[in-house]
Enzyme design. Structure first.
Site, mmCIF file in Angstrom:
data_model
loop_
_atom_site.group_PDB
_atom_site.id
_atom_site.type_symbol
_atom_site.label_atom_id
_atom_site.label_comp_id
_atom_site.label_asym_id
_atom_site.label_seq_id
_atom_site.Cartn_x
_atom_site.Cartn_y
_atom_site.Cartn_z
ATOM 1 N N ASP A 213 7.619 5.289 13.758
ATOM 2 C CA ASP A 213 8.017 4.414 14.774
ATOM 3 C C ASP A 213 9.625 4.235 14.474
ATOM 4 O O ASP A 213 10.202 4.277 15.243
ATOM 5 C CB ASP A 213 7.191 2.924 14.742
ATOM 6 C CG ASP A 213 6.736 2.388 13.448
ATOM 7 O OD1 ASP A 213 7.195 3.226 12.473
ATOM 8 O OD2 ASP A 213 6.102 1.498 13.443
ATOM 9 N N ASP B 291 1.143 5.292 1.159
ATOM 10 C CA ASP B 291 0.882 6.398 2.104
ATOM 11 C C ASP B 291 1.440 7.597 1.751
ATOM 12 O O ASP B 291 2.636 7.712 1.207
ATOM 13 C CB ASP B 291 1.275 6.041 3.607
ATOM 14 C CG ASP B 291 0.755 4.824 4.160
ATOM 15 O OD1 ASP B 291 -0.518 4.776 4.350
ATOM 16 O OD2 ASP B 291 1.582 3.783 4.446
ATOM 17 N N ASP C 278 0.786 -0.995 0.051
ATOM 18 C CA ASP C 278 0.049 -0.070 0.111
ATOM 19 C C ASP C 278 0.772 1.180 0.029
ATOM 20 O O ASP C 278 2.265 1.235 0.082
ATOM 21 C CB ASP C 278 -0.911 -0.081 1.270
ATOM 22 C CG ASP C 278 -0.335 -0.302 2.371
ATOM 23 O OD1 ASP C 278 0.888 0.360 2.537
ATOM 24 O OD2 ASP C 278 -0.841 -0.848 3.446
HETATM 25 P P1 ATP Z 1 3.232 -2.551 6.020
HETATM 26 O O1 ATP Z 1 2.322 -1.917 5.070
HETATM 27 O O2 ATP Z 1 4.397 -3.375 5.219
HETATM 28 O O3 ATP Z 1 2.675 -3.499 6.897
HETATM 29 P P2 ATP Z 1 4.178 -0.130 6.983
HETATM 30 O O4 ATP Z 1 5.166 0.458 7.935
HETATM 31 O O5 ATP Z 1 3.838 0.626 5.893
HETATM 32 O O6 ATP Z 1 4.295 -1.670 7.012
HETATM 33 P P3 ATP Z 1 1.509 0.748 7.763
HETATM 34 O O7 ATP Z 1 0.597 0.295 8.903
HETATM 35 O O8 ATP Z 1 1.179 0.874 6.271
HETATM 36 O O9 ATP Z 1 2.674 -0.005 8.020
HETATM 37 O O10 ATP Z 1 1.841 2.364 8.288
HETATM 38 C C1 ATP Z 1 2.525 3.403 7.537
HETATM 39 C C2 ATP Z 1 3.639 4.212 8.112
HETATM 40 O O11 ATP Z 1 2.927 4.947 9.444
HETATM 41 C C3 ATP Z 1 4.759 3.614 8.731
HETATM 42 O O12 ATP Z 1 5.688 3.186 7.771
HETATM 43 C C4 ATP Z 1 5.170 4.476 10.006
HETATM 44 O O13 ATP Z 1 5.785 5.452 9.316
HETATM 45 C C5 ATP Z 1 3.805 4.882 10.403
HETATM 46 N N1 ATP Z 1 3.218 4.129 11.574
HETATM 47 C C6 ATP Z 1 2.436 3.113 11.470
HETATM 48 N N2 ATP Z 1 2.271 2.444 12.725
HETATM 49 C C7 ATP Z 1 2.835 3.326 13.405
HETATM 50 C C8 ATP Z 1 2.860 3.274 14.911
HETATM 51 N N3 ATP Z 1 2.304 2.244 15.710
HETATM 52 N N4 ATP Z 1 3.623 4.076 15.496
HETATM 53 C C9 ATP Z 1 4.327 5.200 14.626
HETATM 54 N N5 ATP Z 1 4.473 5.238 13.448
HETATM 55 C C10 ATP Z 1 3.450 4.477 12.748
HETATM 56 MG MG MG Z 2 2.241 0.440 4.640
#
Ligand code: ATP
Ligand code: MG
Length: 459
Positions: free
Chosen positions: A148, A76, A74
């Site tokens: 994070d 963002d 995905d």
């Molecule tokens: P994936 O999509 O592969 O599961 P991701 O890191 O992209 O991993 P998402 O849930 O899509 O996870 O979150 C997008 C972004 O938002 C992360 O890369 C991070 O920068 C931020 N983020 C997500 N969850 C948290 C959290 N619990 N605390 C702080 N920042 C977060």
């Molecule tokens: Mg993601």
């Protein structure tokens, strides 16, 4: 268009060394991401926002994944525009959430999640320090600091193709380190789910969790108890469907994250060594995810909980309950235990029950029953489940093989197959229990713990 050109011309050419407190600016030549690799939809969303006078970057997991050569699932976007300003720029967009407002912008088959730069201040927390609301907007630097892990705080500007890196995320990624931004204990207190994310992301990306971020996890694991069950369910789902479930679960156990927190995990991890069924189910799911085949959460959860259901089913039958009510009782008990912590959605719970309830029906290979069963809408999934049970040694391979033939031949051959059914399976009145030839090995580790000899008495 002109704006885009100007942005390109005036953009810094190459990475310039970062001053203290200034982010590194990493050029395309250095980071190696090619524009064609980046989602067109996300690029479009950024350019619309930028043309509207806002800052906009692709951020987080997508950039991290591209840097290590994985396909992002995905995208963002982080922007200086408020949710309302974003909403006004995209006709079909929707503002989601109240406590953490983001905007979903549909674009073709994709939905881009757009969030406004946030500051980490004046947030509302619970008594454990967990952040409840976070709608204080801030600068890009503030936004970076509240993310994070360093590898998740990379901002890619599609117009200039530059990555803005506040916390040495690119270097950490190259050194295969998952490092927390800020003080890990404080960050876990704000959001305990970060502990699960650390494990999942390390497994997914092949990174080592930095010792400072790893050390506090064991002590702080109990904080996960305060996380709402729906959020936990989402995170568990991501973990189990990541294509690295086997590795993730192994690492959760190593980090001491598996006890008393999630009944689901207790069930998975406290099985005796050799609990082949569960590991087989996880391996099977990992393989499917990696091969881009569809995976249904209900199938996976049904598999993970099957040994528990069969154990409870056997207990109930041993206590004198008739087989079918015992099975339904065991199903409700098992799902009820999970529900106290994991908010398995009602739809998924319904699908799980369907799958379980179908299993005894595969033992009925006489009369009209098999014809009815192959018409069942969940026959295919039930049949896959049956294969898994056989692969784990809980039932003889002969049973799924028989159904393979039965499903694929014409009517006459089906009749012949019915006649060829082992004699022991023809229903006999008044018979209470039978060791079915199909239920061959019921030894531990198969997931079919004795009770899975199906409720023949009910036939
Ligand atoms: P994936 O999509 O592969 O599961 P991701 O890191 O992209 O991993 P998402 O849930 O899509 O996870 O979150 C997008 C972004 O938002 C992360 O890369 C991070 O920068 C931020 N983020 C997500 N969850 C948290 C959290 N619990 N605390 C702080 N920042 C977060
Ligand atoms: Mg993601």
């Amino acid at each position: 268009m002109i704006r885009k050109l100007l942005r390109k011309v005036f953009a810094p050419r190459a990475a310039k060394p970062a001053l203290p407190g200034e982010p590194a600016r990493i050029s395309a030549a250095q980071h190696g991401i090619r524009r064609e690799q980046v989602s067109r939809a996300a690029i479009k969303v950024c350019s619309t926002l930028q043309d509207g006078g806002h800052q906009a970057y692709i951020v987080g997991g997508a950039i991290r994944d591209l840097l290590i050569g994985q396909q992002p699932k995905d995208h963002d976007v982080a922007t200086s525009a408020t949710p309302e300003e974003v909403r006004a720029l995209f006709r079909r967009s929707r503002i989601i959430g109240r406590r953490f407002k983001i905007v979903h912008v549909p674009s073709g088959a994709e939905t881009i999640e757009v969030s406004t730069f946030r500051a980490n201040q004046s947030t509302e927390t619970d008594r454990h320090g967990r952040v409840l609301a976070d709608n204080t907007y801030g600068t890009q630097a503030e936004d970076a600091i509240r993310r994070d892990f360093t590898v998740n705080a990379l901002y890619y500007d599609p117009a200039t193709e530059i990555i803005i890196d506040y916390h040495h995320g690119v270097a950490d990624l190259r050194q295969k380190t998952l490092r927390m931004i800020g003080e890990p204990r404080a960050r876990y207190r704000e959001d305990p789910v970060r502990m699960l994310r650390a494990v999942r992301l390390a497994a997914k990306l092949g990174l080592v969790i930095d010792p400072a971020a790893r050390a506090p996890i064991r002590d702080m694991a109990t904080l996960l108890e305060n996380v709402p069950s729906a959020r936990l369910f989402d995170e568990m789902l991501k973990l189990l469907m990541s294509g690295n479930a086997v590795r993730c679960i192994g690492q959760l156990r190593e980090e001491g994250l598996h006890h008393g927190l999630l009944p689901m995990l207790d069930v998975i991890l406290d099985q005796p060594v050799g609990e082949r069924f569960i590991w087989l189910a996880l391996e099977n799911t990992d393989e499917r995810v990696r091969a881009d085949k569809p995976v249904s959460p209900s199938f996976l959860f049904a598999a993970l909980l099957w040994p528990e259901v069969t154990r409870k089913w056997k207990e109930r039958q041993d206590a004198g309950e008739p087989p079918y009510p015992a099975l339904f009782g065991a199903m409700d008990d098992t799902l009820g235990t999970q529900a106290t912590r994991l908010a398995i959605t009602r739809r998924i719970a319904g699908d799980i029950k369907d799958l379980w309830a179908l299993q005894p029906r595969f033992d009925k290979r006489t009369g009209k029953m098999p014809f009815r069963l192959i018409e069942h809408p969940r026959f295919r999934a039930g049949w896959d489940f049956l294969h898994l049970r056989a692969a784990a040694g809980g039932i003889a391979q002969e049973l799924p093989d028989w159904w393979d033939r039965f499903a694929h031949v014409g009517h006459d051959e089906r009749e012949a197959l019915l006649h060829a059914t082992p004699k022991s399976e023809t229903p006999r009145r008044g018979r209470r229990r039978r060791r079915s030839s199909s239920s061959g090995n019921n030894g531990s580790g198969s997931g079919d713990q004795g009770a899975s000899s199906t409720p023949h008495a009910a036939s």
